[in-house]
Design a protein around this motif. Structure first.
Motif, short mmCIF file in Angstrom:
data_model
loop_
_atom_site.label_atom_id
_atom_site.label_comp_id
_atom_site.label_asym_id
_atom_site.label_seq_id
_atom_site.Cartn_x
_atom_site.Cartn_y
_atom_site.Cartn_z
N ALA A 1 0.84 -1.20 0.00
CA ALA A 1 0.00 0.00 0.00
C ALA A 1 0.87 1.25 0.00
O ALA A 1 0.59 2.21 -0.73
CB ALA A 1 -0.93 0.00 1.22
N CYS A 2 1.93 1.25 0.79
CA CYS A 2 2.83 2.40 0.83
C CYS A 2 3.50 2.63 -0.53
O CYS A 2 3.63 3.77 -0.97
CB CYS A 2 3.88 2.22 1.92
N CYS A 3 3.90 1.55 -1.20
CA CYS A 3 4.47 1.68 -2.55
C CYS A 3 3.43 2.28 -3.50
O CYS A 3 3.75 3.14 -4.33
CB CYS A 3 4.92 0.32 -3.07
N ALA A 4 2.19 1.82 -3.38
CA ALA A 4 1.12 2.33 -4.24
C ALA A 4 0.88 3.82 -3.99
O ALA A 4 0.73 4.60 -4.93
CB ALA A 4 -0.17 1.53 -4.02
N TRP A 5 0.85 4.21 -2.73
CA TRP A 5 0.63 5.62 -2.41
C TRP A 5 1.80 6.48 -2.88
O TRP A 5 1.60 7.58 -3.39
CB TRP A 5 0.42 5.80 -0.92
N LEU A 6 3.01 5.98 -2.71
CA LEU A 6 4.18 6.74 -3.13
C LEU A 6 4.15 6.97 -4.65
O LEU A 6 4.39 8.08 -5.12
CB LEU A 6 5.46 6.01 -2.71
N ALA A 7 3.80 5.93 -5.40
CA ALA A 7 3.72 6.07 -6.86
C ALA A 7 2.52 6.92 -7.26
O ALA A 7 2.65 7.84 -8.07
CB ALA A 7 3.63 4.69 -7.52
N GLY A 8 1.37 6.62 -6.68
CA GLY A 8 0.15 7.34 -7.06
C GLY A 8 0.21 8.82 -6.76
O GLY A 8 -0.11 9.66 -7.60
N LEU A 9 0.64 9.15 -5.56
CA LEU A 9 0.73 10.57 -5.16
C LEU A 9 1.99 11.23 -5.71
O LEU A 9 1.97 12.39 -6.12
CB LEU A 9 0.68 10.70 -3.64
N ALA B 1 -6.13 5.64 -9.58
CA ALA B 1 -6.41 4.21 -9.36
C ALA B 1 -5.34 3.59 -8.48
O ALA B 1 -5.64 2.75 -7.61
CB ALA B 1 -6.50 3.48 -10.71
N GLU B 2 -4.10 3.99 -8.68
CA GLU B 2 -2.99 3.50 -7.85
C GLU B 2 -3.19 3.89 -6.39
O GLU B 2 -3.01 3.09 -5.47
CB GLU B 2 -1.68 4.08 -8.36
N THR B 3 -3.59 5.13 -6.16
CA THR B 3 -3.82 5.62 -4.81
C THR B 3 -4.98 4.88 -4.15
O THR B 3 -4.89 4.48 -2.98
CB THR B 3 -4.07 7.14 -4.83
N ALA B 4 -6.05 4.67 -4.90
CA ALA B 4 -7.20 3.92 -4.38
C ALA B 4 -6.81 2.47 -4.09
O ALA B 4 -7.25 1.88 -3.09
CB ALA B 4 -8.36 3.97 -5.37
N THR B 5 -5.99 1.90 -4.95
CA THR B 5 -5.51 0.53 -4.73
C THR B 5 -4.71 0.46 -3.43
O THR B 5 -4.83 -0.51 -2.67
CB THR B 5 -4.65 0.08 -5.92
N GLY B 6 -3.92 1.48 -3.16
CA GLY B 6 -3.17 1.53 -1.90
C GLY B 6 -4.10 1.47 -0.70
O GLY B 6 -3.84 0.76 0.26
N ARG B 7 -5.19 2.20 -0.78
CA ARG B 7 -6.16 2.18 0.33
C ARG B 7 -6.75 0.77 0.51
O ARG B 7 -6.86 0.28 1.63
CB ARG B 7 -7.27 3.21 0.04
N LEU B 8 -7.11 0.15 -0.60
CA LEU B 8 -7.68 -1.20 -0.53
C LEU B 8 -6.66 -2.21 0.00
O LEU B 8 -7.02 -3.11 0.76
CB LEU B 8 -8.20 -1.63 -1.89
N LEU B 9 -5.41 -2.05 -0.41
CA LEU B 9 -4.36 -2.94 0.12
C LEU B 9 -4.19 -2.74 1.62
O LEU B 9 -4.06 -3.72 2.37
CB LEU B 9 -3.03 -2.67 -0.61
N TRP B 10 -4.18 -1.50 2.05
CA TRP B 10 -4.01 -1.20 3.48
C TRP B 10 -5.13 -1.85 4.30
O TRP B 10 -4.89 -2.38 5.38
CB TRP B 10 -4.00 0.31 3.69
N LEU B 11 -6.34 -1.79 3.77
CA LEU B 11 -7.50 -2.35 4.46
C LEU B 11 -7.66 -3.85 4.24
O LEU B 11 -8.58 -4.46 4.77
CB LEU B 11 -8.78 -1.62 4.02
N ARG B 12 -6.77 -4.44 3.42
CA ARG B 12 -6.79 -5.88 3.10
C ARG B 12 -8.12 -6.31 2.49
O ARG B 12 -8.65 -7.37 2.79
CB ARG B 12 -6.44 -6.71 4.33
N ARG B 13 -8.63 -5.49 1.59
CA ARG B 13 -9.88 -5.82 0.90
C ARG B 13 -9.61 -6.86 -0.19
O ARG B 13 -8.55 -6.84 -0.83
CB ARG B 13 -10.49 -4.57 0.25
N PRO B 14 -10.54 -7.76 -0.42
CA PRO B 14 -10.34 -8.81 -1.42
C PRO B 14 -10.05 -8.29 -2.83
O PRO B 14 -9.31 -8.91 -3.58
CB PRO B 14 -11.65 -9.60 -1.39
N ALA B 15 -10.62 -7.15 -3.19
CA ALA B 15 -10.41 -6.62 -4.54
C ALA B 15 -9.03 -6.00 -4.73
O ALA B 15 -8.62 -5.72 -5.86
CB ALA B 15 -11.48 -5.57 -4.84
N ALA B 16 -8.29 -5.79 -3.66
CA ALA B 16 -7.02 -5.07 -3.73
C ALA B 16 -5.99 -5.78 -4.60
O ALA B 16 -5.37 -5.16 -5.46
CB ALA B 16 -6.47 -4.85 -2.33
#
Length: 143
Positions: free
Chosen positions: A21-29, A83-98
């Protein structure tokens, strides 16, 4: 009671997904915030914004193949960053769609990173993908 091997495996998966998730946020933001400015700048001036002497989102392989920077191209990249930033949120929350989403957006990200000559994107994308695969279900009993 002591901790079981399964508890440690789940905890390890959680750590991997949070790191992903942190990698996703770093790239997305990291790419998305400057892209907002580049989009506004391009809209106002009709040319690519230059940052520290380098063209931001221009002058790379996209242009060498004839795909010039444009508002739709920058907007597409901004959408991928969102989408990358949203994916980071889903990964952080351990959502199945992440996990599927993290893998599904990768081809679009790779295309933009290559086209805009953004090598750090590849590093963050590879790290995120590896961490997503490490954090996949069914790994807790392996090893």
């Amino acid at each position: 009671m002591g901790r079981t091997r399964e508890d440690g495996g789940r905890r390890g998966q959680g750590v991997a997904l949070k790191a992903a998730a942190c990698c996703a946020w770093l790239a997305g933001l990291g790419f998305g915030v400057p892209c907002v400015y580049a989009l506004v700048y391009f809209g106002r001036h009709g040319e690519v914004w230059t940052f520290l002497g380098f063209p931001a989102y221009g002058g790379g392989p996209f242009e060498r193949i004839g795909l010039r920077t444009s508002l739709p191209l920058l907007g597409g990249f901004l959408a991928v960053c969102a989408a990358e930033t949203a994916t980071g949120r889903l990964l952080w929350l351990r959502r199945p769609a992440a996990r599927p989403l993290a893998l599904a957006i990768l081809p679009a990200e790779v295309a933009f990173w290559a086209g805009f000559a953004l090598p750090l994107g590849f590093v963050l994308g590879a790290a995120r993908t590896a961490l997503v695969l490490i954090g996949r279900p069914g790994r807790e009993g392996t090893g």
